[in-house]
Design an enzyme around this catalytic site. Structure first.
Site, PDB file in Angstrom:
ATOM      1  N   HIS A  86     -15.548  30.947   5.471  1.00 51.50           N
ATOM      2  CA  HIS A  86     -16.751  31.791   5.646  1.00 51.50           C
ATOM      3  C   HIS A  86     -17.670  31.508   4.453  1.00 51.50           C
ATOM      4  O   HIS A  86     -18.023  30.365   4.195  1.00 51.50           O
ATOM      5  CB  HIS A  86     -16.263  33.241   5.751  1.00 51.50           C
ATOM      6  CG  HIS A  86     -17.264  34.256   6.200  1.00 51.50           C
ATOM      7  ND1 HIS A  86     -18.511  33.943   6.677  1.00 51.50           N
ATOM      8  CD2 HIS A  86     -17.202  35.625   6.231  1.00 51.50           C
ATOM      9  CE1 HIS A  86     -19.159  35.055   6.999  1.00 51.50           C
ATOM     10  NE2 HIS A  86     -18.384  36.092   6.724  1.00 51.50           N
ATOM     11  N   HIS A 106     -19.375  25.379  13.181  1.00 56.72           N
ATOM     12  CA  HIS A 106     -19.648  26.813  13.260  1.00 56.72           C
ATOM     13  C   HIS A 106     -19.083  27.347  14.565  1.00 56.72           C
ATOM     14  O   HIS A 106     -19.082  26.641  15.570  1.00 56.72           O
ATOM     15  CB  HIS A 106     -21.163  27.070  13.215  1.00 56.72           C
ATOM     16  CG  HIS A 106     -21.487  28.453  12.804  1.00 56.72           C
ATOM     17  ND1 HIS A 106     -21.514  29.495  13.698  1.00 56.72           N
ATOM     18  CD2 HIS A 106     -21.760  28.977  11.590  1.00 56.72           C
ATOM     19  CE1 HIS A 106     -21.804  30.605  13.037  1.00 56.72           C
ATOM     20  NE2 HIS A 106     -21.953  30.323  11.759  1.00 56.72           N
ATOM     21  N   ASP A 118     -24.028  26.482   4.611  1.00 57.45           N
ATOM     22  CA  ASP A 118     -23.385  26.241   3.318  1.00 57.45           C
ATOM     23  C   ASP A 118     -23.457  24.786   2.856  1.00 57.45           C
ATOM     24  O   ASP A 118     -23.085  24.478   1.727  1.00 57.45           O
ATOM     25  CB  ASP A 118     -21.905  26.669   3.383  1.00 57.45           C
ATOM     26  CG  ASP A 118     -21.760  28.163   3.535  1.00 57.45           C
ATOM     27  OD1 ASP A 118     -22.509  28.886   2.846  1.00 57.45           O
ATOM     28  OD2 ASP A 118     -20.931  28.620   4.327  1.00 57.45           O
TER      29      ASP A 118
END
Ligand code: CMC
Length: 429
Positions: free
Chosen positions: A268, A307, A363
């Site tokens: 995450h 994802h 990210d």
């Protein structure tokens, strides 16, 4: 056309008509499907909530196939480009509409006047090793806040609820900055209410003793955009934790601490830190093909890729990639950028990644900007948490004011032993 489906139970031959609403059936409607009167009824099994909605929400919309993200209907690209401040987007998320000038001013004032942190929280932070991981310290400080505001337990009082929203929004950047200053053995910088949310945070982080805050406007803008991009992402792992803890009517500090703990995981929010560690490990462009080969053989993951919802380029990653160049004009380029670009290029052309629809996520590039702005790698996920706090609070608020919600409590399929009798120690094999 009827908005129902008919299910035939081949075990009994019986038929059941189940309503369909929002292209969804209610799992509890399946309970009437029974083989006998004392049967519990049919359940669904869905590890990791792959195909289960647990809420009806008006906050954030994602179309993962098309790569669309909207807060309250507004495309993320427009908010990143035009929002006058992070607190404007935060207001939009929380209240559902963009604020008027007066509404924004009141919201800003309420948050700023709650940005000071109780001095004892400083002592709690100081109880940790300087080398302690900042997410552990940050999470502990959030949990500790509930002990300073016991009235927060009264989650049914709208005024008390709002006060905790202001406090968390105000204090989270201060706590984060103090966690950093403690790790460096630097004196703490107190919040400055004249500054914007991002500017104040950067000043508390990096001010080295100048009388007047001196935050570069390009970096202030970048921080603002990064906070906006991270502000909410519908029912992700940490938000689900926030809602789940909130559903037990625990106070919002306990729920936010739980959410922060969930965020810290490498799958995450912790992924931004892992991306930089991965780039360090790859080290040189020449090592990229071998690295990708290993990933395809199942030896690890390409961090910052993939994802659960996006099966297309994460729209946040697009904005961040562009933003990186603005930041690098001020800070100088990050030498790891070339490595990241090469990884992305190879991955996007490779069958393994194409077949699985694996694209860069939020990210992948954010860490490069954070590093160029002088944030230590271990601190990246704390930055994610600052931006996400408003999302957690908004989702928590929606949850506890939703009359359809109850304490979160999944079912299980028990596959353990049947009943058996206790065996005394001397008879055990
Ligand atoms: N590198 C290589 N292979 C991958 C990756 C990756 N990053 N992500 C998924 N796969 C493969 C996975 O092995 C599986 O392959 P197969 O079908 O052969 O078994 C397939 O793609 C489907 O993946 P999954 O694990 O079923 O997907 P998921 O929805 O359960 O996981 C994820 C989503 C984000 C946890 C995963 O893509 C991942 O671990 N990515 C790396 C960590 C990361 O960047 N996380 C940040 C997510 S975005 C920000 C946030 O939410 O905080």
């Amino acid at each position: 056309m009827a908005d129902t489906i008919t299910i035939t139970d081949n075990r009994t031959g019986k038929q059941y008509e189940i309503p369909v609403e929002n292209e969804t059936i209610r799992a509890t409607d399946l309970r009437k499907i029974k083989v006998s009167e004392d049967d519990f009824g049919l359940m669904t099994y869905d590890p990791a909530f792959m195909n289960t909605s647990s809420v009806k929400s008006r906050i954030t919309f994602i179309d993962g196939d098309k790569g669309i993200l909207r807060y309250r209907g507004y495309p993320i690209e427009q908010l990143a480009e035009n929002s006058t401040s992070f607190l404007e987007t935060a207001y939009l998320l929380f209240y559902g509409e963009l604020p008027t000038k007066a509404q924004l001013e009141k919201w800003r004032l309420n948050i700023k006047t709650h940005s000071l942190v109780h001095d004892n929280v400083k002592k709690i932070i100081e109880g940790f090793y300087r080398e302690a991981h900042p997410m552990g310290v940050f999470t502990s400080a959030l949990a500790a806040l509930s002990t300073f505001y016991p009235e927060a337990q009264n989650i049914h009082d709208p005024e008390i609820r709002m006060q905790q929203v202001y406090r968390l929004m105000g204090q989270v950047p201060t706590i984060a900055a103090w966690v950093y200053r403690h790790s460096k053995g630097m004196p703490y910088v107190y919040p400055d209410t004249k500054l914007t949310y991002a500017e104040n945070f950067l000043n508390m982080m990096f001010n080295t003793g100048t009388a007047e805050p001196n935050v570069n406007p390009v970096l202030e803008h970048a921080m603002t955009v990064l906070f906006i991009l991270h502000a909410d992402h519908e029912q992700n792992c940490s938000t689900n934790v926030m809602r789940s803890i909130g559903s037990s009517h625990a106070n919002p500090y306990a729920a936010a601490a739980g959410a922060a703990a969930a965020l810290s995981g490498p799958l995450h929010g912790g992924a931004n830190e892992e991306v930089l560690k991965m780039l360090d490990e790859i080290d040189r462009l020449a090592n990229v093909p071998d690295f990708i080969k290993n990933i395809k053989e199942g030896k690890g993951k390409l961090m910052g890729f993939g994802h659960r919802v996006y099966k297309n380029y994460d729209p946040r990653a697009k904005v961040i990639k562009k933003l990186a160049y603005d930041v690098f004009k001020v800070t100088g380029s990050n030498p790891k950028l070339d490595l990241a670009l090469a990884l992305e290029k190879i991955a996007l052309e490779d069958d393994y990644f194409i077949k699985r629809k694996l694209y860069p996520n939020v990210d992948f590039y954010s860490g490069l900007i954070y590093q160029a702005m002088s944030f230590p790698t271990e601190f990246f996920t704390v930055l994610f948490a600052i931006g996400r706090t408003i999302g957690w609070l908004t989702q928590w608020h929606e949850h506890i004011t939703d009359t359809e919600q109850k304490i979160a409590r999944p079912r299980q399929i028990y596959i353990g032993s049947g009943e058996r009798n206790y065996v005394p120690m001397n008879e055990r094999k």
